[in-house]
Write a protein that holds these residues in place. Sequence first.
Motif, PDB file in Angstrom:
ATOM      1  N   GLU A  99       0.843  -1.182   0.000  1.00 50.38           N
ATOM      2  CA  GLU A  99       0.000   0.000   0.000  1.00 50.38           C
ATOM      3  C   GLU A  99       0.881   1.235   0.000  1.00 50.38           C
ATOM      4  N   GLU A 100       0.595   2.138  -0.905  1.00 52.36           N
ATOM      5  CA  GLU A 100       1.381   3.355  -1.039  1.00 52.36           C
ATOM      6  C   GLU A 100       0.920   4.378  -0.012  1.00 52.36           C
ATOM      7  N   ILE A 101       1.876   4.994   0.635  1.00 51.95           N
ATOM      8  CA  ILE A 101       1.562   6.026   1.617  1.00 51.95           C
ATOM      9  C   ILE A 101       2.066   7.355   1.075  1.00 51.95           C
ATOM     10  N   GLU A 102       1.160   8.325   0.969  1.00 53.02           N
ATOM     11  CA  GLU A 102       1.524   9.625   0.432  1.00 53.02           C
ATOM     12  C   GLU A 102       1.783  10.605   1.568  1.00 53.02           C
ATOM     13  N   ASN A 103       2.720  11.512   1.310  1.00 53.57           N
ATOM     14  CA  ASN A 103       2.984  12.559   2.289  1.00 53.57           C
ATOM     15  C   ASN A 103       1.847  13.571   2.268  1.00 53.57           C
ATOM     16  N   LYS A 104       1.630  14.194   3.392  1.00 54.67           N
ATOM     17  CA  LYS A 104       0.589  15.201   3.502  1.00 54.67           C
ATOM     18  C   LYS A 104       0.984  16.416   2.666  1.00 54.67           C
ATOM     19  N   LEU A 105       0.033  16.966   1.920  1.00 54.72           N
ATOM     20  CA  LEU A 105       0.295  18.125   1.098  1.00 54.72           C
ATOM     21  C   LEU A 105       0.348  19.374   1.974  1.00 54.72           C
ATOM     22  N   GLU A 106       1.286  20.230   1.645  1.00 52.48           N
ATOM     23  CA  GLU A 106       1.432  21.460   2.412  1.00 52.48           C
ATOM     24  C   GLU A 106       1.261  22.655   1.481  1.00 52.48           C
ATOM     25  N   LEU A 107       0.697  23.726   2.020  1.00 52.09           N
ATOM     26  CA  LEU A 107       0.507  24.957   1.278  1.00 52.09           C
ATOM     27  C   LEU A 107       1.742  25.819   1.447  1.00 52.09           C
ATOM     28  N   GLU A 108       2.352  26.207   0.335  1.00 51.59           N
ATOM     29  CA  GLU A 108       3.565  27.021   0.399  1.00 51.59           C
ATOM     30  C   GLU A 108       3.226  28.471   0.061  1.00 51.59           C
ATOM     31  N   ASP A 109       4.153  29.376   0.378  1.00 58.25           N
ATOM     32  CA  ASP A 109       3.900  30.809   0.199  1.00 58.25           C
ATOM     33  C   ASP A 109       3.659  31.175  -1.260  1.00 58.25           C
ATOM     34  N   TRP A 110       4.432  30.630  -2.174  1.00 58.78           N
ATOM     35  CA  TRP A 110       4.293  31.001  -3.572  1.00 58.78           C
ATOM     36  C   TRP A 110       2.943  30.588  -4.139  1.00 58.78           C
ATOM     37  N   MET A 111       2.286  29.607  -3.538  1.00 61.11           N
ATOM     38  CA  MET A 111       0.993  29.139  -4.025  1.00 61.11           C
ATOM     39  C   MET A 111      -0.125  30.137  -3.774  1.00 61.11           C
ATOM     40  N   THR A 112       0.064  31.015  -2.813  1.00 61.98           N
ATOM     41  CA  THR A 112      -0.973  32.002  -2.497  1.00 61.98           C
ATOM     42  C   THR A 112      -0.626  33.397  -3.003  1.00 61.98           C
ATOM     43  N   ASN A 113       0.486  33.549  -3.703  1.00 60.67           N
ATOM     44  CA  ASN A 113       0.896  34.845  -4.213  1.00 60.67           C
ATOM     45  C   ASN A 113       0.166  35.118  -5.535  1.00 60.67           C
ATOM     46  N   ASP A 114      -0.776  36.078  -5.545  1.00 59.64           N
ATOM     47  CA  ASP A 114      -1.572  36.382  -6.731  1.00 59.64           C
ATOM     48  C   ASP A 114      -0.746  36.976  -7.857  1.00 59.64           C
ATOM     49  N   ASP A 115       0.357  37.597  -7.550  1.00 59.39           N
ATOM     50  CA  ASP A 115       1.187  38.196  -8.599  1.00 59.39           C
ATOM     51  C   ASP A 115       1.795  37.145  -9.517  1.00 59.39           C
ATOM     52  N   LEU A 116       1.993  35.970  -9.029  1.00 57.39           N
ATOM     53  CA  LEU A 116       2.570  34.898  -9.840  1.00 57.39           C
ATOM     54  C   LEU A 116       1.548  34.274 -10.804  1.00 57.39           C
ATOM     55  N   PHE A 117       0.274  34.467 -10.540  1.00 58.18           N
ATOM     56  CA  PHE A 117      -0.764  33.823 -11.339  1.00 58.18           C
ATOM     57  C   PHE A 117      -1.585  34.809 -12.154  1.00 58.18           C
ATOM     58  N   ASN A 118      -0.995  35.918 -12.560  1.00 59.37           N
ATOM     59  CA  ASN A 118      -1.682  36.883 -13.403  1.00 59.37           C
ATOM     60  C   ASN A 118      -1.469  36.467 -14.856  1.00 59.37           C
ATOM     61  N   THR A 119      -2.334  35.591 -15.339  1.00 60.00           N
ATOM     62  CA  THR A 119      -2.143  35.001 -16.668  1.00 60.00           C
ATOM     63  C   THR A 119      -2.474  35.960 -17.800  1.00 60.00           C
ATOM     64  N   ASN A 120      -3.273  36.975 -17.559  1.00 56.30           N
ATOM     65  CA  ASN A 120      -3.658  37.892 -18.636  1.00 56.30           C
ATOM     66  C   ASN A 120      -2.465  38.687 -19.155  1.00 56.30           C
ATOM     67  N   SER A 121      -1.561  39.036 -18.293  1.00 56.08           N
ATOM     68  CA  SER A 121      -0.442  39.864 -18.721  1.00 56.08           C
ATOM     69  C   SER A 121       0.560  39.094 -19.571  1.00 56.08           C
ATOM     70  N   ILE A 122       0.559  37.795 -19.504  1.00 55.80           N
ATOM     71  CA  ILE A 122       1.508  36.982 -20.266  1.00 55.80           C
ATOM     72  C   ILE A 122       1.186  37.035 -21.762  1.00 55.80           C
ATOM     73  N   TYR A 123      -0.098  36.993 -22.109  1.00 57.18           N
ATOM     74  CA  TYR A 123      -0.499  36.851 -23.502  1.00 57.18           C
ATOM     75  C   TYR A 123      -0.784  38.172 -24.209  1.00 57.18           C
TER      76      TYR A 123
END
Length: 146
Positions: A99-123
């Motif tokens: 049986e495979e045991i997975e590590n608990k997922l953790e929320l990191e700082d970069w995941m909540t930074n909205d500036d990193l996910f502004n997809t409109n400015s890329i295109y």
Amino acid sequence: MKTKNNVQKAILKSLVVLTSLVLISITVNAQDFWKSLLADNRFNGIELAVLDNRAETRMKTMDDYTFAESLEEESEETLELEDWMLNENNFEILISIEEEIENKLELEDWMTNDDLFNTNSIYLEVETEEALELENWMTDEALFNK
């Protein structure tokens, strides 16, 4: 002369399309088409009714035979349990599944930074086109009067 040829081509194309539509409609409705043609003749109507009854009778006898055949009781030999069937060594498991045991997922700082996910400015890239230039051959009327 040129107009006459174009008219002939148009008439020919129209006839081809019309013929195709007629053939398709006859093909799709072939069975009903022949029945409607034979409907006016009484003898043919009676003949078709007799043929339908014969086919129905044949189907009934086939269904009765199949049903009667399925009601027959079949006898089978009893199965015997042999010693090798009970021996666990004969049925070794060669692959062990862990049986495979997975590590608990953790929320990191970069995941909540909205500036990193502004997809409109890329295109959004502004494209610039070069201005069209008028060339000499474009204004030469001799090239376009043939």
